[in-house]
Design an enzyme around this catalytic site. Sequence first.
Site, PDB file in Angstrom:
ATOM      1  N   ASP A 220     -16.339  54.741  48.327  1.00 32.63           N
ATOM      2  CA  ASP A 220     -15.388  55.823  48.576  1.00 32.63           C
ATOM      3  C   ASP A 220     -15.733  56.604  49.834  1.00 32.63           C
ATOM      4  O   ASP A 220     -14.862  56.926  50.636  1.00 32.63           O
ATOM      5  CB  ASP A 220     -15.336  56.770  47.380  1.00 32.63           C
ATOM      6  CG  ASP A 220     -14.396  57.941  47.627  1.00 32.63           C
ATOM      7  OD1 ASP A 220     -13.209  57.690  47.919  1.00 32.63           O
ATOM      8  OD2 ASP A 220     -14.854  59.097  47.549  1.00 32.63           O
TER       9      ASP A 220
ATOM     10  N   CYS B 128     -18.797  53.322  22.878  1.00 33.98           N
ATOM     11  CA  CYS B 128     -20.159  53.552  23.367  1.00 33.98           C
ATOM     12  C   CYS B 128     -20.613  54.892  22.802  1.00 33.98           C
ATOM     13  O   CYS B 128     -19.917  55.895  22.940  1.00 33.98           O
ATOM     14  CB  CYS B 128     -20.155  53.585  24.895  1.00 33.98           C
ATOM     15  SG  CYS B 128     -21.750  53.834  25.663  1.00 33.98           S
ATOM     16  N   HIS B 129     -21.762  54.904  22.145  1.00 35.52           N
ATOM     17  CA  HIS B 129     -22.255  56.139  21.539  1.00 35.52           C
ATOM     18  C   HIS B 129     -22.621  57.160  22.625  1.00 35.52           C
ATOM     19  O   HIS B 129     -23.305  56.801  23.583  1.00 35.52           O
ATOM     20  CB  HIS B 129     -23.504  55.869  20.698  1.00 35.52           C
ATOM     21  CG  HIS B 129     -23.229  55.076  19.469  1.00 35.52           C
ATOM     22  ND1 HIS B 129     -23.152  53.705  19.471  1.00 35.52           N
ATOM     23  CD2 HIS B 129     -23.003  55.467  18.194  1.00 35.52           C
ATOM     24  CE1 HIS B 129     -22.897  53.286  18.245  1.00 35.52           C
ATOM     25  NE2 HIS B 129     -22.795  54.325  17.446  1.00 35.52           N
TER      26      HIS B 129
ATOM     27  N   MET C 270     -25.780  50.653  28.690  1.00 36.29           N
ATOM     28  CA  MET C 270     -24.480  51.016  29.255  1.00 36.29           C
ATOM     29  C   MET C 270     -24.594  52.216  30.190  1.00 36.29           C
ATOM     30  O   MET C 270     -23.901  52.295  31.202  1.00 36.29           O
ATOM     31  CB  MET C 270     -23.455  51.291  28.146  1.00 36.29           C
ATOM     32  CG  MET C 270     -23.162  50.071  27.273  1.00 36.29           C
ATOM     33  SD  MET C 270     -22.822  48.538  28.193  1.00 36.29           S
ATOM     34  CE  MET C 270     -21.398  49.011  29.126  1.00 36.29           C
ATOM     35  N   GLU C 271     -25.483  53.135  29.872  1.00 37.92           N
ATOM     36  CA  GLU C 271     -25.689  54.295  30.738  1.00 37.92           C
ATOM     37  C   GLU C 271     -26.270  53.881  32.087  1.00 37.92           C
ATOM     38  O   GLU C 271     -25.847  54.378  33.137  1.00 37.92           O
ATOM     39  CB  GLU C 271     -26.592  55.314  30.036  1.00 37.92           C
ATOM     40  CG  GLU C 271     -25.919  56.041  28.891  1.00 37.92           C
ATOM     41  CD  GLU C 271     -25.692  55.225  27.619  1.00 37.92           C
ATOM     42  OE1 GLU C 271     -24.985  55.717  26.731  1.00 37.92           O
ATOM     43  OE2 GLU C 271     -26.220  54.088  27.506  1.00 37.92           O
TER      44      GLU C 271
END
Length: 158
Positions: A128, A76-77, A113-114
Site C-alpha cells: 500500500d 478463529c478464537h 493464525m495470529e
Amino acid sequence: MSDLTHIGPDGRARMVDVSAKPETERVAEARGLVRMEAATLDAIAKGAIAKGEVLRTAELAGIMAAKRAGDLIPMCHPLPLSAASVIAEADPDLPGVRVVARVTTVGRTGVEMEALTAVSVACLTIYDMAKAIDRGMTIERVELVAKSGGKSGDWRRT
C-alpha cells in the site's frame, strides 16, 4: 466431514470448543516477502516514499493485525497475546522486503493464525505504501515457519 473440526455433525460451521484443553505457552513464527523493483526498495531504504516510513509502519501494522486475527478470520478464537513482534527488513538480493512475525500466548489454542495475519498485513502495508511507484510488487511465500505448545507439540518447517 467428521474430521473437519469446524464443521459440526449437522454440517454447520462452529467454533471448536477448547475449554477442556490445558493452558500452555504457545508460540508461532511466520514469514513472507514483498518482491519489488530495485528502485522501489532503494526509495524505501532512503525514506523517499511519500506515505512515510514504510518498514516501521509495516511492523506496527503487523503487530496490530496479530491482535485482531480473531475478528478477521471466521471461527478463529480471539486470544490474549503475551507478545507479538514483526521485523521487516530490506533484502537487496530479492530485491524486496522480508517480513518475520513471532507471536506468543498462554492459552488453550495456538497462535499460528495470529502470526500469519501479522505477516500478511505487514506485507499488504508495504504494498500500500509503495504502490504509487511500483504496482508490480508481489507478496509471496506467506507461511508458517514454526509453532510450539499444545497437544500437537512442536513443528518446524524444514
